[in-house]
Design a protein around this motif. Structure first.
Motif, short mmCIF file in Angstrom:
data_model
loop_
_atom_site.label_atom_id
_atom_site.label_comp_id
_atom_site.label_asym_id
_atom_site.label_seq_id
_atom_site.Cartn_x
_atom_site.Cartn_y
_atom_site.Cartn_z
N ASP A 118 0.81 -1.21 0.00
CA ASP A 118 0.00 0.00 0.00
C ASP A 118 0.85 1.27 0.00
OD1 ASP A 118 -2.56 -1.24 0.05
OD2 ASP A 118 -2.27 -1.70 2.17
N THR A 119 2.15 1.12 -0.22
CA THR A 119 3.05 2.28 -0.19
C THR A 119 3.39 2.70 -1.61
OG1 THR A 119 4.00 1.54 1.92
CG2 THR A 119 5.22 3.19 0.67
N LEU A 120 3.09 3.95 -1.92
CA LEU A 120 3.32 4.49 -3.26
C LEU A 120 4.43 5.53 -3.19
CD1 LEU A 120 2.24 4.63 -6.24
CD2 LEU A 120 0.90 6.62 -5.49
N TYR A 121 5.42 5.37 -4.08
CA TYR A 121 6.52 6.32 -4.18
C TYR A 121 6.31 7.16 -5.45
CZ TYR A 121 8.51 3.13 -0.77
OH TYR A 121 8.70 2.34 0.33
N VAL A 122 6.33 8.48 -5.30
CA VAL A 122 6.09 9.39 -6.41
C VAL A 122 7.35 10.24 -6.62
CG1 VAL A 122 4.64 11.24 -7.33
CG2 VAL A 122 3.64 9.49 -5.81
N VAL A 123 7.97 10.08 -7.79
CA VAL A 123 9.17 10.86 -8.13
C VAL A 123 8.72 12.17 -8.77
CG1 VAL A 123 11.31 10.91 -9.45
CG2 VAL A 123 10.49 8.75 -8.47
N GLN A 124 9.07 13.28 -8.13
CA GLN A 124 8.67 14.60 -8.61
C GLN A 124 9.89 15.27 -9.24
OE1 GLN A 124 6.56 14.90 -4.56
NE2 GLN A 124 5.66 16.59 -5.73
N ASN A 125 9.99 15.13 -10.54
CA ASN A 125 11.21 15.44 -11.28
C ASN A 125 11.80 16.82 -11.00
OD1 ASN A 125 9.31 16.92 -12.87
ND2 ASN A 125 9.13 15.21 -14.30
N PHE A 126 11.18 17.89 -11.51
CA PHE A 126 11.79 19.21 -11.39
C PHE A 126 11.61 19.83 -10.01
CE2 PHE A 126 11.27 18.84 -16.04
CZ PHE A 126 12.60 18.98 -16.39
N LEU A 127 10.75 19.26 -9.17
CA LEU A 127 10.71 19.68 -7.77
C LEU A 127 11.80 19.00 -6.96
CD1 LEU A 127 6.91 19.88 -6.87
CD2 LEU A 127 8.52 21.74 -7.32
N ARG A 128 12.42 17.98 -7.57
CA ARG A 128 13.57 17.26 -6.99
C ARG A 128 13.25 16.73 -5.59
NH1 ARG A 128 15.45 20.95 -10.62
NH2 ARG A 128 16.86 20.04 -12.17
N ARG A 129 12.23 15.87 -5.58
CA ARG A 129 11.88 15.20 -4.34
C ARG A 129 11.11 13.93 -4.66
NH1 ARG A 129 7.98 20.14 -2.51
NH2 ARG A 129 6.03 19.50 -3.50
N ILE A 130 11.05 13.05 -3.68
CA ILE A 130 10.26 11.83 -3.78
C ILE A 130 9.29 11.81 -2.61
CG2 ILE A 130 10.30 9.31 -3.80
CD1 ILE A 130 13.20 9.50 -4.83
N THR A 131 8.02 11.72 -2.92
CA THR A 131 6.99 11.69 -1.89
C THR A 131 6.52 10.25 -1.68
OG1 THR A 131 6.21 13.95 -2.27
CG2 THR A 131 4.64 12.42 -1.29
N THR A 132 6.47 9.84 -0.42
CA THR A 132 5.97 8.52 -0.05
C THR A 132 4.55 8.67 0.46
OG1 THR A 132 8.20 7.81 0.58
CG2 THR A 132 6.36 6.49 1.39
N LEU A 133 3.63 7.91 -0.14
CA LEU A 133 2.22 7.95 0.23
C LEU A 133 1.76 6.58 0.71
CD1 LEU A 133 0.87 9.90 -2.89
CD2 LEU A 133 1.33 10.87 -0.63
N GLN A 134 0.86 6.56 1.68
CA GLN A 134 0.24 5.32 2.14
C GLN A 134 -1.19 5.27 1.64
OE1 GLN A 134 2.21 3.24 3.97
NE2 GLN A 134 0.70 1.61 3.90
N LEU A 135 -1.50 4.25 0.82
CA LEU A 135 -2.83 4.14 0.25
C LEU A 135 -3.78 3.41 1.18
CD1 LEU A 135 -2.00 3.13 -3.45
CD2 LEU A 135 -2.35 5.43 -2.51
N SER A 136 -5.06 3.78 1.10
CA SER A 136 -6.11 3.08 1.84
C SER A 136 -7.41 3.21 1.05
CB SER A 136 -6.27 3.66 3.26
OG SER A 136 -6.61 5.03 3.20
N ASP A 137 -8.46 2.61 1.57
CA ASP A 137 -9.79 2.66 0.93
C ASP A 137 -9.70 2.24 -0.54
OD1 ASP A 137 -12.51 3.05 0.67
OD2 ASP A 137 -12.36 5.22 0.34
N HIS A 138 -9.06 1.09 -0.77
CA HIS A 138 -8.93 0.52 -2.12
C HIS A 138 -8.25 1.49 -3.09
CE1 HIS A 138 -11.53 -2.73 -0.77
NE2 HIS A 138 -12.38 -1.83 -0.34
N GLY A 139 -7.29 2.23 -2.57
CA GLY A 139 -6.53 3.13 -3.42
C GLY A 139 -7.14 4.48 -3.65
N LEU A 140 -8.19 4.83 -2.93
CA LEU A 140 -8.86 6.11 -3.14
C LEU A 140 -8.40 7.19 -2.17
CD1 LEU A 140 -12.51 5.03 -3.99
CD2 LEU A 140 -10.85 6.14 -5.50
#
Length: 277
Positions: free
Chosen positions: A203-225
């Motif tokens: 349930d852990t989603l990693y989002v690479v934010q290119n020109f903002l130069r960061r990676i955000t880690t998100l925890q999914l729930s409610d069937h991904g909503l």
């Protein structure tokens, strides 16, 4: 932030394939790879006139799918590097950004310039690329041709839905594979603008934010909503990370520093040890 070379994250695994964006021309479509235990990328499939390359995916049979960016085509290469198919969208202005092999065996491809998700399948008559879903009724694309809307793509846990990232607005969307229903993912925290590659484990989603130069880690729930922000990790201001894959205990990210030398650098793919933050 601790970075590791490719070899540290990839020991005892099959060779990884890394599509390098941002070569001298950014239009030759060269595919690089590094064998297990090595931190030096080398050319696997060489350049060809008219080719380009953005996202990359490998299916269960070892076939490699390349989203062709402004060349507006998907190329499929067999495990030996032989071109199996070259599938153009045939639509002016199309920009194919990322590709994902879903549990149904089809490859789904985002188009960052046109509000379309494409689908690649292999049937009795051969390979085909279809216009699978027009997202325009739900997802608003920005008018500028220099913006990138839908980019990163993956499957939710269980494989019933696709997750796609909209880089310009920072929104995430969940799309049902069964009925094509599109719903926005509610992000509890900042929107993920400049979202490029996305990678999911559990349930852990990693989002690479290119020109903002960061990676955000998100925890999914409610069937991904629903997505709760767990951490925001700054990356180097001199690098632009884009495509990412999860391998072992690391997130492997491609540094697509635009204008890099034609010869692949030893650290062009870097490993971010998990957990981030």
């Amino acid at each position: 932030l601790v970075l590791k070379r490719l070899s540290d994250a990839r020991r005892d695994h099959d060779p990884i394939l890394a599509l390098i964006r941002g070569s001298a021309t950014n239009q030759d479509g060269t595919i690089y790879r590094a064998p297990a235990g090595s931190d030096q990328l080398s050319v696997w499939v060489g350049p060809r006139a008219g080719d380009n390359g953005r996202g990359i995916a490998v299916d269960a049979a070892g076939r490699v799918y390349v989203a062709g960016g402004p060349s507006a085509e998907v190329r499929i290469v067999d495990p030996a590097g032989v071109l199996l198919a070259e599938l153009p969208t045939g639509v002016a202005g199309s920009f194919l950004n990322d590709v994902w092999i879903a549990p149904d065996g089809a490859a789904y491809v985002t188009d960052s310039a046109l509000p379309i998700i494409w689908r690649v399948t292999l049937g009795a008559s051969g390979w085909s690329l279809q216009r699978w879903l027009d997202v325009a009724p739900t997802i608003t694309y920005t008018p500028s041709t220099t913006d990138f809307d839908l980019g990163g793509i993956t499957s939710t846990p269980g494989g019933h839905h696709l997750l796609v990232a909209q880089g310009t607005t920072g929104q995430l969307w969940r799309i049902s594979l069964a009925d094509k229903q599109i719903r926005e993912v509610a992000i509890d925290g900042p929107l993920v603008r400049n979202a490029d590659g996305i990678a999911l484990r559990g349930d852990t989603l990693y989002v690479v934010q290119n020109f903002l130069r960061r990676i955000t880690t998100l925890q999914l729930s409610d069937h991904g909503l629903v997505a709760r922000t767990v951490s925001v990790t700054a990356t180097s201001p001199t690098r632009t990370f884009t495509t990412a894959k999860l391998v072992g205990g690391s997130l492997l990210a491609v540094d697509s520093t635009f204008g890099l030398a034609a010869a692949p650098a030893a650290d062009r793919v870097l490993a971010f040890p998990l957990p981030l933050g």
